[in-house]
Write a protein that holds these residues in place. Sequence first.
Motif, PDB file in Angstrom:
ATOM      1  N   MET A   1      59.450  41.757 -38.803  1.00 35.64           N
ATOM      2  CA  MET A   1      59.929  41.354 -40.113  1.00 35.64           C
ATOM      3  C   MET A   1      59.392  39.969 -40.446  1.00 35.64           C
ATOM      4  N   LYS A   2      58.835  39.824 -41.633  1.00 35.62           N
ATOM      5  CA  LYS A   2      58.255  38.551 -42.063  1.00 35.62           C
ATOM      6  C   LYS A   2      59.355  37.586 -42.498  1.00 35.62           C
ATOM      7  N   THR A   3      59.245  36.352 -42.051  1.00 36.30           N
ATOM      8  CA  THR A   3      60.215  35.318 -42.397  1.00 36.30           C
ATOM      9  C   THR A   3      59.912  34.760 -43.779  1.00 36.30           C
ATOM     10  N   THR A   4      60.945  34.574 -44.569  1.00 40.66           N
ATOM     11  CA  THR A   4      60.803  33.993 -45.901  1.00 40.66           C
ATOM     12  C   THR A   4      61.016  32.492 -45.814  1.00 40.66           C
ATOM     13  N   PRO A   5      60.108  31.701 -46.389  1.00 39.40           N
ATOM     14  CA  PRO A   5      60.280  30.247 -46.355  1.00 39.40           C
ATOM     15  C   PRO A   5      61.574  29.799 -47.033  1.00 39.40           C
ATOM     16  N   LYS A   6      62.186  28.797 -46.470  1.00 44.99           N
ATOM     17  CA  LYS A   6      63.378  28.174 -47.047  1.00 44.99           C
ATOM     18  C   LYS A   6      63.042  26.832 -47.684  1.00 44.99           C
ATOM     19  N   GLY A  40      58.383  25.341 -37.485  1.00 51.18           N
ATOM     20  CA  GLY A  40      58.919  25.839 -38.747  1.00 51.18           C
ATOM     21  C   GLY A  40      57.892  26.314 -39.747  1.00 51.18           C
ATOM     22  N   ILE A  42      55.553  28.615 -41.761  1.00 51.17           N
ATOM     23  CA  ILE A  42      55.595  30.045 -42.057  1.00 51.17           C
ATOM     24  C   ILE A  42      54.353  30.504 -42.809  1.00 51.17           C
ATOM     25  N   SER A  43      53.893  29.694 -43.751  1.00 48.62           N
ATOM     26  CA  SER A  43      52.753  30.106 -44.574  1.00 48.62           C
ATOM     27  C   SER A  43      51.985  28.889 -45.070  1.00 48.62           C
ATOM     28  N   SER A  60      60.524  26.732 -42.564  1.00 46.61           N
ATOM     29  CA  SER A  60      61.887  27.216 -42.318  1.00 46.61           C
ATOM     30  C   SER A  60      62.938  26.284 -42.901  1.00 46.61           C
ATOM     31  N   SER A  61      62.599  24.989 -43.031  1.00 42.95           N
ATOM     32  CA  SER A  61      63.573  24.022 -43.551  1.00 42.95           C
ATOM     33  C   SER A  61      62.864  22.822 -44.177  1.00 42.95           C
ATOM     34  N   GLU A  64      61.692  20.326 -41.520  1.00 38.90           N
ATOM     35  CA  GLU A  64      60.418  20.640 -40.874  1.00 38.90           C
ATOM     36  C   GLU A  64      59.241  20.314 -41.791  1.00 38.90           C
TER      37      GLU A  64
END
Length: 98
Positions: A1-6, A40, A42-43, A60-61, A64
């Motif tokens: 599952m791909k993580t969505t940036p926060k 952290g 992601i993209s 991720s945050s 980060e």
Amino acid sequence: MKTTPKAYLQITLDIDVANRADAAKVYTTYKEPFLRGISGAISKELLIRDEDVQVLHGFSSVLEAEAYLESELFNNDVVAGLKDLLKSEPEVRIYSAN
């Protein structure tokens, strides 16, 4: 599952059209080290417009994203690789995503 940036770090660069290929090389060179080595991360996307170039980093945050701006990869490699290509100081923004 791909993580969505926060969080997103957006860096807007004022670079002449003639120098954009060199800027793209910096992006390409450091994309994988960014994704593999920065906590952290992601993209990372390169966005090209007539008036500027933007690099959009997903994290991720917010913490980060802020930490990346202090990292050796950012300061010693990315900034050093772009410094002679910039017409003005980059615009740096961090966004929180919900």
